[in-house]
Write an enzyme that holds these catalytic residues in place. Structure first.
Site, PDB file in Angstrom:
ATOM      1  N   GLU A 281      26.737 -33.434 -17.003  1.00 33.83           N
ATOM      2  CA  GLU A 281      25.569 -33.666 -17.837  1.00 33.83           C
ATOM      3  C   GLU A 281      25.552 -32.530 -18.792  1.00 33.83           C
ATOM      4  O   GLU A 281      25.207 -31.309 -18.560  1.00 33.83           O
ATOM      5  CB  GLU A 281      24.385 -33.804 -17.291  1.00 33.83           C
ATOM      6  CG  GLU A 281      24.610 -34.884 -16.006  1.00 33.83           C
ATOM      7  CD  GLU A 281      23.195 -35.250 -15.057  1.00 33.83           C
ATOM      8  OE1 GLU A 281      22.265 -34.664 -15.321  1.00 33.83           O
ATOM      9  OE2 GLU A 281      23.316 -36.581 -14.635  1.00 33.83           O
TER      10      GLU A 281
ATOM     11  N   LYS B 166      24.375 -22.484  -8.085  1.00 35.41           N
ATOM     12  CA  LYS B 166      24.194 -21.450  -8.743  1.00 35.41           C
ATOM     13  C   LYS B 166      23.241 -21.557 -10.089  1.00 35.41           C
ATOM     14  O   LYS B 166      23.647 -22.471 -10.739  1.00 35.41           O
ATOM     15  CB  LYS B 166      25.686 -20.938  -9.326  1.00 35.41           C
ATOM     16  CG  LYS B 166      25.380 -19.614 -10.031  1.00 35.41           C
ATOM     17  CD  LYS B 166      26.687 -19.256 -11.221  1.00 35.41           C
ATOM     18  CE  LYS B 166      26.165 -19.485 -12.359  1.00 35.41           C
ATOM     19  NZ  LYS B 166      24.793 -19.081 -13.086  1.00 35.41           N
TER      20      LYS B 166
ATOM     21  N   GLU C 114      24.338 -29.187 -31.778  1.00 35.39           N
ATOM     22  CA  GLU C 114      23.117 -28.943 -31.127  1.00 35.39           C
ATOM     23  C   GLU C 114      22.442 -27.498 -31.314  1.00 35.39           C
ATOM     24  O   GLU C 114      23.118 -26.707 -30.967  1.00 35.39           O
ATOM     25  CB  GLU C 114      23.349 -29.124 -29.452  1.00 35.39           C
ATOM     26  CG  GLU C 114      21.975 -28.929 -28.677  1.00 35.39           C
ATOM     27  CD  GLU C 114      22.506 -29.197 -27.156  1.00 35.39           C
ATOM     28  OE1 GLU C 114      23.410 -28.487 -26.645  1.00 35.39           O
ATOM     29  OE2 GLU C 114      21.882 -30.014 -26.268  1.00 35.39           O
TER      30      GLU C 114
ATOM     31  N   CYS D 233      17.483 -31.318 -23.059  1.00 35.38           N
ATOM     32  CA  CYS D 233      18.641 -31.986 -23.451  1.00 35.38           C
ATOM     33  C   CYS D 233      18.293 -33.371 -24.169  1.00 35.38           C
ATOM     34  O   CYS D 233      19.241 -33.784 -25.008  1.00 35.38           O
ATOM     35  CB  CYS D 233      19.629 -32.148 -22.467  1.00 35.38           C
ATOM     36  SG  CYS D 233      19.098 -33.016 -21.160  1.00 35.38           S
TER      37      CYS D 233
END
Ligand code: NAD
Length: 501
Positions: free
Chosen positions: A268, A192, A404, A302
């Site tokens: 992750e 997906k 973040e 990331c």
């Protein structure tokens, strides 16, 4: 039918039609819902995408389950590797097409996309095919116990049907990072992609067919997360394991759902990555490398650095030099090689980033540069552009230093001692990546070994060897993928114990 049409950022003529890829074919959706995908460089609609319903997901998982017992499981490791090498070759042949689709979805710059991300996606099929070919065999273990003598033969078996849930920031690279090892280990897959970036994983379906991957081995369902395709897939009882890359909050939701079925999971997740710059560094190299680590892909990797700690004697000089790098970046047509700044993924994500600009100001930050929306001309004036932004003067517990942001931003803090820099770096819920810049080799090894992140780069950034372990400490993830570590996630190990008399 692969994604068709000729939508391009800034010159949209016709949005592509993106269908789900199930059992070796682009299929009509069982649900009637579609959604639009927009290019963030100009906000033009570039694709009309079928949202996979629960019935579509069921069909995709069933086709993956059926394929588990078929030729994909029966062929030799050599034959499987040869097919995956063909997948890689076909991606390389069609690199311009993949890059075009990726740019339409993301507004990424043409250079790094065509020369970096697409070929790296192809390379993963070669690397993981070879790793599986050589790494499946495990050494026998002789045992002599009071119960008798035996030889133990540990052997790897495919894990089954893998659900791969992918993010939007590096769509092709991060989906192939899952697809290639999963297939190399003999599994079947339902992928997906992010709702923001449906095209390249869907296009890959045609490559799989052309390379000779049997129908049902590779399936793609498009749609959203909670209450939609993503949740239908991760909650499906026919899925054996989930590999997820995305936000920490989403990873927690998926883990909760997976727990009741005891599905194996690899996560992750997000980061808030520190960079430590010592006064004895190669200054120009540290500035250039740090600028790349903050601003590459508009800060949407990331592994990008958002917290910088600079030794006090070079603090002012470093801030001035990084400011110059930020101000030299120019937004524009992502297909023009002279453009050096890409947009954020969407206007929605820009709202989130702008909210951090507000929070930083409210917490008393000095805005060294940026802090707003840049002026862009013509068709690009509607895009999700944002100014590269540098702050100083925030306390370490302010929101902007803790959370973040996922944009082209950083906060720079001075430090006086090695211990202080390490304490700053480790004072985070996250632990994905860090950089250390210094000319003293003893120091860099000493500091690196005390940093709580899955990767520490010394005097560089983003040098990622596919055979090396990858993953995060703390809330940046669970498990490691990369090289043989991927084999451990994508296989089950069975021990065959043969009694000797
Ligand atoms: P996201 O978590 O919003 O979405 C990721 C994927 O999960 C999408 O496909 C989404 O549709 C799906 N999803 C969302 N909710 C779901 C649910 N309840 N069930 C099933 N699927 C669901 O992440 P994003 O915004 O696409 O990506 C950016 C984030 O990813 C950042 O936090 C970034 O740090 C992280 N990231 C981490 C790594 C890494 O290797 N650690 C790499 C890239 C990105």
């Amino acid at each position: 039918m692969p994604p068709e049409g000729n939508a391009r950022a800034g010159t949209t003529t016709k949005p592509r039609r993106v269908r789900n890829f199930i059992d070796g074919a682009y299929v009509e959706s069982a649900g009637a819902k579609t959604f639009e995908s927009r290019c963030p460089a100009d906000n033009a609609v570039v694709a009309i995408v079928d949202e996979a319903s629960r019935a579509d997901v069921d069909r995709a998982v069933s086709s993956a389950r059926a394929a588990l017992g078929g030729p994909w499981s029966e062929i030799s490791l050599d034959e499987r590797a040869a097919i995956l090498h063909r997948v890689a070759d076909l991606i390389d042949e069609r690199a311009a097409e993949f890059a075009d689709a990726e740019i339409s979805d993301t507004g990424k710059l043409i250079g790094p996309t065509l020369k970096g991300e697409i070929p790296r996606g192809a390379m993963q099929f070669r690397v993981f095919a070879d790793i599986a070919k050589d790494g499946f065999a495990m050494s026998p273990i002789a045992s002599q116990t009071p119960m008798g003598k035996a030889i133990n033969y540990p052997e790897r078996a495919p894990k089954g049907v893998i659900a791969a849930i992918c993010p939007w920031n590096l769509p092709f690279v991060l989906s192939t990072w899952k697809i290639a090892p999963a297939l190399a280990c003999g599994n079947t897959l339902v992928v997906k992609p992010s709702e923001e970036t449906p095209m390249t994983a869907t296009l890959l379906g045609q490559v799989m067919n052309d390379a000779g991957v049997p129908a049902g081995v590779y399936n793609v369902v498009n749609g959203f997360g909670a209450g939609s395709t993503g949740e239908f897939l991760t909650a499906h009882p026919g899925v054996n394991a989930i590999t997820f890359t995305g936000e920490t909050r989403t990873g927690a939701a998926i883990t909760t759902g997976a727990a009741s079925d005891i599905k194996d999971i690899s996560l992750e997740l997000g980061g808030k990555n520190p960079g430590i710059i010592f006064a004895d560094c190669d200054f120009d190299k540290a500035v250039a490398g740090t600028a790349a680590s903050v601003f590459h892909n508009c800060g949407q990797v990331c592994l990008c650095t958002e917290r910088l700690y600079v030794e006090r004697p070079i603090f002012d000089k470093f801030v001035t030099a990084l400011k110059a790098k930020a101000e030299a970046l120019n937004p524009g047509d992502p297909r023009d090689p002279s453009t050096t700044l890409s947009p954020l993924i969407s206007l929605g994500h820009r709202e989130k980033v702008l909210s951090y600009f507000e929070a930083a100001r409210a917490d008393g930050a000095t805005v060294v540069t940026g802090g707003g929306i840049p002026k862009t001309d013509g068709p690009f004036s509607d895009g999700a552009w944002i100014e590269p932004t540098i702050w100083t003067g925030l306390s370490e517990d302010s929101r902007t230093v803790k959370e973040e942001v996922f944009g082209p931003v950083c906060h720079i803090q001075p430090f006086d001692t090695e211990d202080e820099a390490i304490a700053y770096a480790n004072d985070s819920d996250y632990g994905l990546a860090a950089t250390v810049w210094s000319g003293d080799g003893d120091r860099t090894r000493r500091v690196a070994s005390r940093i709580e992140t899955g990767v520490v780069w010394v005097n560089g950034w983003m040098i990622r060897e596919l055979r090396s372990p990858f993953g995060g400490f703390k809330k940046s993830g669970i498990g490691r993928e990369g090289g043989e570590f991927s084999l451990d996630f994508y296989t089950e190990i069975r021990n065959v114990c043969v009694s000797e008399g």
